[in-house]
Design a protein around this motif. Structure first.
Motif, short mmCIF file in Angstrom:
data_model
loop_
_atom_site.label_atom_id
_atom_site.label_comp_id
_atom_site.label_asym_id
_atom_site.label_seq_id
_atom_site.Cartn_x
_atom_site.Cartn_y
_atom_site.Cartn_z
N GLY A 115 -7.65 31.98 14.41
CA GLY A 115 -7.52 33.43 14.44
C GLY A 115 -7.89 34.04 15.78
O GLY A 115 -7.17 34.88 16.32
N PHE A 116 -8.99 33.56 16.36
CA PHE A 116 -9.46 34.10 17.63
C PHE A 116 -8.39 33.96 18.70
O PHE A 116 -8.12 34.88 19.47
N GLU A 117 -7.74 32.78 18.73
CA GLU A 117 -6.71 32.54 19.74
C GLU A 117 -5.52 33.47 19.58
O GLU A 117 -4.96 33.97 20.55
N TRP A 118 -5.13 33.71 18.34
CA TRP A 118 -4.02 34.64 18.09
C TRP A 118 -4.42 36.07 18.47
O TRP A 118 -3.67 36.77 19.13
N LEU A 119 -5.61 36.48 18.03
CA LEU A 119 -6.02 37.86 18.24
C LEU A 119 -6.28 38.18 19.71
O LEU A 119 -6.17 39.33 20.12
N THR A 120 -6.62 37.18 20.50
CA THR A 120 -6.88 37.43 21.91
C THR A 120 -5.63 37.17 22.77
O THR A 120 -5.71 37.21 23.99
N THR A 121 -4.51 36.90 22.14
CA THR A 121 -3.25 36.78 22.86
C THR A 121 -2.49 38.08 22.68
O THR A 121 -2.02 38.38 21.58
N PRO A 122 -2.39 38.91 23.72
CA PRO A 122 -1.78 40.24 23.56
C PRO A 122 -0.39 40.19 22.95
O PRO A 122 0.47 39.45 23.42
N GLY A 123 -0.21 40.97 21.89
CA GLY A 123 1.10 41.10 21.25
C GLY A 123 1.46 39.99 20.27
O GLY A 123 2.46 40.10 19.55
N ALA A 124 0.66 38.92 20.22
CA ALA A 124 1.05 37.76 19.41
C ALA A 124 1.11 38.06 17.91
O ALA A 124 2.08 37.70 17.24
N VAL A 125 0.09 38.72 17.39
CA VAL A 125 0.05 38.97 15.95
C VAL A 125 1.16 39.96 15.54
O VAL A 125 1.83 39.76 14.52
N ASP A 126 1.37 40.98 16.37
CA ASP A 126 2.47 41.93 16.09
C ASP A 126 3.81 41.22 16.05
O ASP A 126 4.62 41.45 15.16
N TRP A 127 4.02 40.37 17.04
CA TRP A 127 5.26 39.61 17.12
C TRP A 127 5.45 38.75 15.87
O TRP A 127 6.50 38.75 15.25
N LEU A 128 4.40 38.04 15.51
CA LEU A 128 4.47 37.15 14.35
C LEU A 128 4.73 37.94 13.07
O LEU A 128 5.52 37.53 12.22
N THR A 129 4.09 39.09 12.96
CA THR A 129 4.27 39.94 11.78
C THR A 129 5.73 40.40 11.67
O THR A 129 6.30 40.43 10.58
N LYS A 130 6.33 40.73 12.82
CA LYS A 130 7.75 41.15 12.83
C LYS A 130 8.66 40.00 12.42
O LYS A 130 9.61 40.20 11.65
N VAL A 131 8.41 38.82 12.96
CA VAL A 131 9.23 37.65 12.59
C VAL A 131 9.11 37.40 11.09
O VAL A 131 10.11 37.17 10.40
N ALA A 132 7.90 37.48 10.57
CA ALA A 132 7.66 37.26 9.14
C ALA A 132 8.40 38.29 8.29
O ALA A 132 9.01 37.95 7.27
N ALA A 133 8.38 39.54 8.74
CA ALA A 133 9.05 40.61 7.99
C ALA A 133 10.56 40.36 7.96
O ALA A 133 11.22 40.56 6.94
N LYS A 134 11.09 39.87 9.08
CA LYS A 134 12.51 39.56 9.16
C LYS A 134 12.84 38.44 8.18
O LYS A 134 13.85 38.48 7.48
N MET A 135 11.98 37.43 8.14
CA MET A 135 12.21 36.28 7.26
C MET A 135 12.10 36.69 5.78
O MET A 135 12.80 36.16 4.94
N ALA A 136 11.20 37.62 5.51
CA ALA A 136 10.94 38.00 4.12
C ALA A 136 11.98 38.97 3.57
O ALA A 136 12.13 39.12 2.37
N SER A 137 12.71 39.64 4.47
CA SER A 137 13.67 40.64 3.99
C SER A 137 14.92 39.95 3.46
O SER A 137 15.29 38.88 3.93
N PRO A 138 15.57 40.57 2.46
CA PRO A 138 16.77 39.96 1.90
C PRO A 138 17.86 39.82 2.98
O PRO A 138 17.94 40.66 3.88
N PRO A 139 18.70 38.79 2.88
CA PRO A 139 19.69 38.50 3.92
C PRO A 139 20.63 39.66 4.22
O PRO A 139 21.03 39.83 5.35
N THR A 140 20.95 40.48 3.21
CA THR A 140 21.87 41.60 3.46
C THR A 140 21.27 42.56 4.49
O THR A 140 21.93 42.96 5.42
N GLN A 141 19.98 42.86 4.32
CA GLN A 141 19.31 43.73 5.29
C GLN A 141 19.25 43.07 6.65
O GLN A 141 19.38 43.73 7.66
N ARG A 142 19.03 41.75 6.63
CA ARG A 142 18.87 41.04 7.88
C ARG A 142 20.15 41.20 8.73
O ARG A 142 20.07 41.36 9.93
N ARG A 143 21.31 41.13 8.07
CA ARG A 143 22.56 41.24 8.81
C ARG A 143 22.70 42.61 9.45
O ARG A 143 23.12 42.74 10.58
#
Length: 146
Positions: A115-143
């Motif tokens: 956790g410490f490594e992620w939290l001290t890497t600027p922008g990393a957690v935000d980026w990961l959260t966005k990727v996760a949201a994209k993966m979690a959204s239904p494919p129709t929205q993704r397109r």
């Protein structure tokens, strides 16, 4: 280091020394050795290994395609980690020595270690959260997002 010696003597690493060594290398700032270690065990499909690969890729090249691919693979291995890192989901550590692959306890263990490594890497957690949201959204929205 001793860890390196242990891996040389036991390259299939059934005790999981590589996980301890990876944290040590990251904390000591030895990115080259860490990258070599990650590559040496790149068939390791555990969430721990995949999220760490994604973090290293993000640190090196920000949100390029390679980093995003690794993040997607990591998310498939454990969907709880991004929310646990962002602290939007409370995950509990395993009370036994057993960790559920893909489970919340695995996510909690990862956050405890990395956790410490992620939290001290600027922008990393935000980026990961966005990727996760994209993966979690239904494919129709993704397109329609492109």
């Amino acid at each position: 280091s001793n860890y390196h010696d242990m891996l040389r003597l036991n390259p299939n690493d059934n005790q999981g020394i590589r996980y301890v060594l990876a944290v040590c290398l990251m904390r000591s700032g030895d990115t080259e050795a860490l990258k070599k270690l990650l590559k040496q065990y790149e068939e390791d499909g555990s969430a721990l290994w995949l999220y760490t690969q994604a973090l290293v890729a993000f640190r090196e090249n920000k949100a390029d395609n390679k980093a995003e691919e690794l993040a997607k693979k990591a998310w498939s291995a454990n969907t709880h980690v991004p929310a646990a890192l962002a602290d939007t989901k409370k995950v509990k550590l395993s009370t036994s020595s057993y960790i559920t692959m893909g489970g919340q306890d695995e996510a909690a263990h990862y956050v405890q270690e990395w956790g410490f490594e992620w939290l001290t890497t600027p922008g990393a957690v935000d980026w990961l959260t966005k990727v996760a949201a994209k993966m979690a959204s239904p494919p129709t929205q993704r397109r329609s997002m492109h």
